[in-house]
Design an enzyme around this catalytic site. Structure first.
Site, PDB file in Angstrom:
ATOM      1  N   TRP A 102       0.826  -1.215   0.000  1.00 52.02           N
ATOM      2  CA  TRP A 102       0.000   0.000   0.000  1.00 52.02           C
ATOM      3  C   TRP A 102       0.851   1.253   0.000  1.00 52.02           C
ATOM      4  O   TRP A 102       0.499   2.243  -0.653  1.00 52.02           O
ATOM      5  CB  TRP A 102      -1.022  -0.016   1.141  1.00 52.02           C
ATOM      6  CG  TRP A 102      -2.103  -1.014   0.868  1.00 52.02           C
ATOM      7  CD1 TRP A 102      -2.382  -2.136   1.599  1.00 52.02           C
ATOM      8  CD2 TRP A 102      -3.019  -1.020  -0.243  1.00 52.02           C
ATOM      9  NE1 TRP A 102      -3.412  -2.832   1.016  1.00 52.02           N
ATOM     10  CE2 TRP A 102      -3.823  -2.177  -0.105  1.00 52.02           C
ATOM     11  CE3 TRP A 102      -3.233  -0.179  -1.331  1.00 52.02           C
ATOM     12  CZ2 TRP A 102      -4.827  -2.494  -1.036  1.00 52.02           C
ATOM     13  CZ3 TRP A 102      -4.242  -0.502  -2.246  1.00 52.02           C
ATOM     14  CH2 TRP A 102      -5.014  -1.645  -2.088  1.00 52.02           C
ATOM     15  N   ASP A 172      -2.391   6.648   6.139  1.00 56.78           N
ATOM     16  CA  ASP A 172      -3.432   5.783   5.583  1.00 56.78           C
ATOM     17  C   ASP A 172      -3.745   4.742   6.653  1.00 56.78           C
ATOM     18  O   ASP A 172      -2.970   3.825   6.889  1.00 56.78           O
ATOM     19  CB  ASP A 172      -2.911   5.119   4.301  1.00 56.78           C
ATOM     20  CG  ASP A 172      -3.910   4.114   3.713  1.00 56.78           C
ATOM     21  OD1 ASP A 172      -4.971   3.881   4.326  1.00 56.78           O
ATOM     22  OD2 ASP A 172      -3.616   3.558   2.633  1.00 56.78           O
ATOM     23  N   LYS A 196     -12.831  -2.007   5.545  1.00 58.57           N
ATOM     24  CA  LYS A 196     -12.028  -2.954   6.300  1.00 58.57           C
ATOM     25  C   LYS A 196     -12.597  -3.097   7.711  1.00 58.57           C
ATOM     26  O   LYS A 196     -12.914  -4.179   8.163  1.00 58.57           O
ATOM     27  CB  LYS A 196     -10.561  -2.499   6.377  1.00 58.57           C
ATOM     28  CG  LYS A 196      -9.953  -2.098   5.038  1.00 58.57           C
ATOM     29  CD  LYS A 196      -9.801  -3.271   4.096  1.00 58.57           C
ATOM     30  CE  LYS A 196      -9.517  -2.881   2.653  1.00 58.57           C
ATOM     31  NZ  LYS A 196      -8.363  -2.040   2.392  1.00 58.57           N
TER      32      LYS A 196
HETATM   33  C1  PLP Z   1      -7.772  -1.567   1.102  1.00 54.98           C
HETATM   34  C2  PLP Z   1      -6.719  -0.529   1.236  1.00 54.98           C
HETATM   35  C3  PLP Z   1      -6.550   0.487   0.297  1.00 54.98           C
HETATM   36  C4  PLP Z   1      -7.385   0.577  -0.978  1.00 54.98           C
HETATM   37  O1  PLP Z   1      -8.672   0.965  -0.751  1.00 54.98           O
HETATM   38  P1  PLP Z   1      -9.671   1.237  -1.976  1.00 54.98           P
HETATM   39  O2  PLP Z   1     -10.980   1.345  -1.315  1.00 54.98           O
HETATM   40  O3  PLP Z   1      -9.568   0.077  -2.919  1.00 54.98           O
HETATM   41  O4  PLP Z   1      -9.255   2.504  -2.619  1.00 54.98           O
HETATM   42  C5  PLP Z   1      -5.548   1.420   0.504  1.00 54.98           C
HETATM   43  N1  PLP Z   1      -4.766   1.381   1.598  1.00 54.98           N
HETATM   44  C6  PLP Z   1      -4.891   0.419   2.530  1.00 54.98           C
HETATM   45  C7  PLP Z   1      -4.005   0.422   3.724  1.00 54.98           C
HETATM   46  C8  PLP Z   1      -5.872  -0.560   2.385  1.00 54.98           C
HETATM   47  O5  PLP Z   1      -6.015  -1.524   3.316  1.00 54.98           O
END
Ligand code: PLP
Length: 360
Positions: A102, A172, A196
């Protein structure tokens, strides 16, 4: 009805009581004669749902008053572009720490908008650790420092907060937001997709200090300009209304569980159960350094990879689904977010123990 023991990394399991309530309210929310999906986002019913969700999130995370909470669309991958557009504020470069898949995506996208200085990376050991801060090469003129505080695919989690002085820290937090208390004041910006640990895909949460907004690049789409969204209560465009409603129910559920202090205790208990077993096992291994292991996403490997398929088949037969690791790293991964009960992890460990006894 049999519910699966769902180890999906995302979209992921939600608390059953939340789903039941949503089902009960599907056709008629609180006597309004409408389901939430059918409501005007500017009507009094939805405005109440929206503001209650924001208030509950602020309470759960103790978000200071000088931070804006935005409910947007686009997901964390869109934020990879939206963050530099909003956060460069006249600067030309930003620092990024590379801890896995990521982070790599964030870095690649940011390069379209600015010079990216990779201040530290754990690629040398296949992302098995988080580089300690004394090895970071932060630059003086960086507009912000970006981290992925929980690497969903690799299974790394920051159990400390980087010190970046006057340079805003951007995180993030998609895959561990609301899994533990966070001192929001240490961050300039926190973002995460909901699917998530919060609710349905389609909702993105942004928590941003208010002095950092209002200087977006001129090319920034209005719907992704934090200041314009903040000035419009996240209603510059139609927000993801149903996602906000479900997130609001999850916030209430979290409050009923005792808030983030209590949920963190459970997450520690659940992840310890699995990691302790992995460390004791001669058959399964965790590839991640102990101090940097994620409580939410637990990757593990069978020492004999030729048994992977059989292991997954046996798990499915016991109602345990989505244990296959991400294609980028292989092996297995158990995602055990807030909604995964302790009993689900117990059943997984029980199965692993039996499998090991049978095959070793
Ligand atoms: C799942 C995830 C993403 C991507 O999310 P999208 O909804 O597909 O844009 C980005 N960063 C992390 C840490 C994630 O777990």
């Amino acid at each position: 009805m049999a519910r699966a023991i769902n180890f999906s990394a995302g979209p992921a399991a939600l608390p059953e009581s939340v789903l039941s309530q949503a089902a009960a309210e599907m056709l008629d929310w609180h006597g309004s004669g409408m389901g939430v999906m059918e409501m005007s986002h500017r009507g009094k019913e939805f405005v109440a749902i929206h503001s209650e969700a924001e208030a509950d999130l602020r309470e759960l995370m103790s978000i200071p008053a000088n931070y804006k909470v935005l409910f947007l669309q686009g997901g964390a991958i869109a934020e990879n572009a939206i963050v530099p557009m909003n956060m460069l504020r006249g600067g030309k470069s930003a620092d990024y720490v590379n801890t896995g898949e990521w982070s790599k995506k964030s870095i690649k996208e940011a390069k379209k908008y600015c010079t990216v200085n990779v201040a530290a990376s754990s690629e040398d050991r296949n992302f098995a650790y988080i580089p300690s801060q004394d090895t970071w090469k932060l630059s003086k003129d960086a507009a912000y420092v970006h981290i992925c505080s929980n690497e969903t695919i690799g299974g790394l989690e920051y159990h400390w907060v980087p010190q970046t002085g006057d340079v805003p820290l951007v995180a993030d937090m998609s895959s561990h937001i609301l899994s533990r208390p966070v001192d929001v004041s240490k961050y300039g910006l926190i973002y995460g997709g909901a699917q998530k640990n919060i609710g349905p895909a389609g909702l993105t949460i942004v928590i941003v200090r208010d002095d950092l907004i209002g200087q977006a690049l001129p090319i920034t789409p209005s719907a992704f300009d934090y200041k314009q969204q903040a000035d419009n209560d996240s209603m510059l465009n139609t927000p993801p209304t149903y996602g906000i409603y479900i997130a609001g129910l999850v916030f209430k559920w979290l409050k009923q569980q005792g808030g983030l202090i209590e949920i963190e205790k459970r997450n520690i208990e659940k992840s310890n159960l699995l990691y302790d077993y992995l460390d004791a096992s001669k058959f399964f291994v965790s590839p991640i350094d102990k101090r940097d292991r994620s409580r939410m996403n637990v990757p593990f490997k069978l020492k004999d990879e030729s048994l992977d398929g059989e292991f997954l088949k046996g798990a499915e037969a016991r109602g345990m689904v989505q244990l296959k690791g991400h294609r980028a790293v292989g092996g297995m991964r158990a995602s055990i977010y807030n909604a995964m009960p302790l009993d689900g992890v117990r059943k997984l460990v029980e199965y692993m123990r039996e499998f090991e006894a049978q095959k070793a």
